[in-house]
Write an enzyme that holds these catalytic residues in place. Structure first.
Site, mmCIF file in Angstrom:
data_model
loop_
_atom_site.group_PDB
_atom_site.id
_atom_site.type_symbol
_atom_site.label_atom_id
_atom_site.label_comp_id
_atom_site.label_asym_id
_atom_site.label_seq_id
_atom_site.Cartn_x
_atom_site.Cartn_y
_atom_site.Cartn_z
ATOM 1 N N GLY A 65 -8.519 1.490 -19.693
ATOM 2 C CA GLY A 65 -9.765 2.180 -20.052
ATOM 3 C C GLY A 65 -10.026 2.015 -21.547
ATOM 4 O O GLY A 65 -9.095 2.094 -22.338
ATOM 5 N N ASP A 95 -1.030 3.585 -20.840
ATOM 6 C CA ASP A 95 0.309 3.366 -20.282
ATOM 7 C C ASP A 95 0.406 2.129 -19.390
ATOM 8 O O ASP A 95 1.415 1.426 -19.406
ATOM 9 C CB ASP A 95 0.835 4.629 -19.576
ATOM 10 C CG ASP A 95 -0.154 5.180 -18.573
ATOM 11 O OD1 ASP A 95 -1.236 4.583 -18.399
ATOM 12 O OD2 ASP A 95 0.163 6.204 -17.946
ATOM 13 N N THR A 110 -6.173 5.089 -25.973
ATOM 14 C CA THR A 110 -6.668 5.838 -24.801
ATOM 15 C C THR A 110 -7.166 7.196 -25.279
ATOM 16 O O THR A 110 -6.599 7.774 -26.208
ATOM 17 C CB THR A 110 -5.568 6.042 -23.736
ATOM 18 O OG1 THR A 110 -6.012 7.029 -22.789
ATOM 19 C CG2 THR A 110 -4.258 6.539 -24.325
ATOM 20 N N ASP A 140 -6.838 9.777 -23.572
ATOM 21 C CA ASP A 140 -6.077 10.821 -22.865
ATOM 22 C C ASP A 140 -4.984 11.502 -23.693
ATOM 23 O O ASP A 140 -4.536 12.587 -23.345
ATOM 24 C CB ASP A 140 -5.435 10.238 -21.596
ATOM 25 C CG ASP A 140 -6.484 9.726 -20.602
ATOM 26 O OD1 ASP A 140 -7.628 10.186 -20.673
ATOM 27 O OD2 ASP A 140 -6.132 8.872 -19.769
ATOM 28 N N ASP A 147 -1.938 10.702 -23.760
ATOM 29 C CA ASP A 147 -0.819 10.902 -22.817
ATOM 30 C C ASP A 147 0.352 9.965 -23.082
ATOM 31 O O ASP A 147 1.218 9.797 -22.218
ATOM 32 C CB ASP A 147 -1.330 10.713 -21.371
ATOM 33 C CG ASP A 147 -1.934 9.332 -21.148
ATOM 34 O OD1 ASP A 147 -2.164 8.605 -22.130
ATOM 35 O OD2 ASP A 147 -2.178 8.983 -19.980
ATOM 36 N N ARG A 160 -6.811 12.301 -17.241
ATOM 37 C CA ARG A 160 -5.903 11.877 -16.163
ATOM 38 C C ARG A 160 -4.874 12.976 -15.893
ATOM 39 O O ARG A 160 -5.280 14.089 -15.607
ATOM 40 C CB ARG A 160 -5.229 10.563 -16.547
ATOM 41 C CG ARG A 160 -5.028 9.642 -15.365
ATOM 42 C CD ARG A 160 -4.369 8.367 -15.789
ATOM 43 N NE ARG A 160 -5.314 7.433 -16.357
ATOM 44 C CZ ARG A 160 -5.969 6.514 -15.657
ATOM 45 N NH1 ARG A 160 -5.782 6.423 -14.366
ATOM 46 N NH2 ARG A 160 -6.806 5.683 -16.234
HETATM 47 O O1 F6P Z 1 -7.576 6.782 -19.105
HETATM 48 C C1 F6P Z 1 -8.871 7.054 -19.550
HETATM 49 C C2 F6P Z 1 -9.706 7.638 -18.464
HETATM 50 O O2 F6P Z 1 -10.996 7.875 -18.989
HETATM 51 C C3 F6P Z 1 -9.158 8.894 -17.810
HETATM 52 O O3 F6P Z 1 -9.358 10.038 -18.591
HETATM 53 C C4 F6P Z 1 -9.907 8.906 -16.510
HETATM 54 O O4 F6P Z 1 -9.192 9.582 -15.507
HETATM 55 C C5 F6P Z 1 -10.017 7.442 -16.166
HETATM 56 O O5 F6P Z 1 -9.832 6.729 -17.384
HETATM 57 C C6 F6P Z 1 -11.315 7.026 -15.545
HETATM 58 O O6 F6P Z 1 -11.186 5.712 -15.163
HETATM 59 P P1 F6P Z 1 -12.409 4.747 -14.851
HETATM 60 O O7 F6P Z 1 -13.025 4.356 -16.154
HETATM 61 O O8 F6P Z 1 -11.790 3.606 -14.153
HETATM 62 O O9 F6P Z 1 -13.382 5.536 -14.011
#
Ligand code: F6P
Length: 319
Positions: A11, A103, A125, A127, A129, A171
């Site tokens: 992401g 990650d 990221t 997050d 995390d 997440r």
């Molecule tokens: O890891 C970043 C993030 O934005 C998370 O917070 C979220 O759960 C996920 O990616 C969303 O993923 P996507 O962009 O594939 O919808």
């Protein structure tokens, strides 16, 4: 090393461009050749690699997203994909790489390093995390976006004397909810790291309204569940009619804050200096303001500790 590459993966997050700029400019400063890989690990496999110069990263420090684009690439999970990627780097004389991502991207970085490519991983990221770093690139901006949104929600919630449930990203990590909830004076913050008690939250909200509170904000980390479900739990226990806002991908866009730009700039330059020093297989981070390098595999196997001190503070202040 004489020639390195940089890619962004997973992401996207605000500040990735600032990190790319830092890697490119620092590499050129030190007399290295530097290349960009488009679309993360996918571009490694499809050989989408181009040389970069000083001007290729002009006018991007302030931009959200990533000019290198990003992808979640299944093929790179296979040994064949990893060998192909390493081969595409080697045939250009590239012997080092900086991977910027979350990650999942760290797993790929570890594999590349096993293929003999000198590798540095940067935490990109929203997050927050990733263990062994206090902050990830993009987290500060995402939190600012949530705080700004809650400020706006508060205006209209107060006018109507309503409760608002705000679902935020992260997440499995509650940090966006925790930091944004604390900074915006939320009444309840639901994070996956701590079980919640809706009976207690509902009772306190009722009591607060009876004592003159005119709005109520509940921040829910997506790792806990859906904002709609939390609103329903609240409705079952009170006569409140909460409104739900799911902030979604808005949290991943926009211009990075100065904190994210500076963090990205420091980490990008540090990655180049580590590669120059002959280091490899490290995940870089910032701990108590100091730059750190930890073996990637150690970071992959660890879990980020939850900031209990901040969480307890929210309990004391949100009344
Ligand atoms: O890891 C970043 C993030 O934005 C998370 O917070 C979220 O759960 C996920 O990616 C969303 O993923 P996507 O962009 O594939 O919808």
């Amino acid at each position: 090393v004489k020639s390195i590459a940089v890619l962004t993966s997973g992401g996207d997050s605000q500040g990735m461009n600032a990190a790319v700029r830092s890697v490119v400019r620092s590499a050129l400063y030190h007399g290295l050749e530097v290349h960009a890989v488009q679309r993360g690990y996918l571009g490694l496999i499809t050989d989408d690699i181009r040389p970069m110069d000083l001007r290729s990263v002009g006018d991007i420090i302030q931009r959200g997203g990533t000019i290198l684009q990003t992808a979640r690439c299944k093929e790179f999970m296979t040994l064949e994909g990893q060998q192909k990627g390493a081969e595409n780097l080697r045939k250009r004389g590239i012997d080092g790489i900086v991977v910027i991502g979350g990650d999942g991207s760290y797993q790929g970085a570890s594999k590349l390093s096993q293929q003999g490519i000198r590798t540095m991983a940067l935490p990109g990221t929203i997050d927050n995390d990733i263990p062994f770093t206090d902050f990830t690139i993009g987290f500060d901006t995402a939190v600012s976006i949530v705080v700004d949104a809650i400020n706006k929600l508060r205006d209209t919630m107060t006018s109507h004397e309503r409760a608002s449930v705000v679902e935020v990203m992260g997440r499995h990590c509650g940090d966006i909810a925790l930091y944004a909830g604390l900074a915006s004076g939320a009444e309840a913050i639901l994070v996956p790291e701590v079980p919640y008690d809706m009976d207690r939250i509902a009772a306190r909200m009722k009591e607060n309204f009876e004592h003159g509170k005119r709005h109520s904000i509940i921040v829910v980390a997506e790792g806990v569940g859906k904002g709609d479900d939390i609103a329903r739990e609240l409705t079952e226990r009170t006569d409140m009619d909460p409104r739900v806002t799911v902030l979604g991908h808005i949290q991943r866009g926009g211009s990075p804050t100065h904190n994210d730009r500076i963090l990205a700039s420091r980490l990008g330059d540090y990655a180049v200096r580590q590669l120059l020093a002959g280091d490899s297989g490290k995940a870089l981070g910032i701990v108590k303001g100091e730059l750190t390098a930890t073996p990637i595999d150690e970071v992959i196997g660890a879990k980020k500790p939850f900031n209990k001190e901040l969480y307890d503070l929210t309990l004391r202040l949100s009344q």
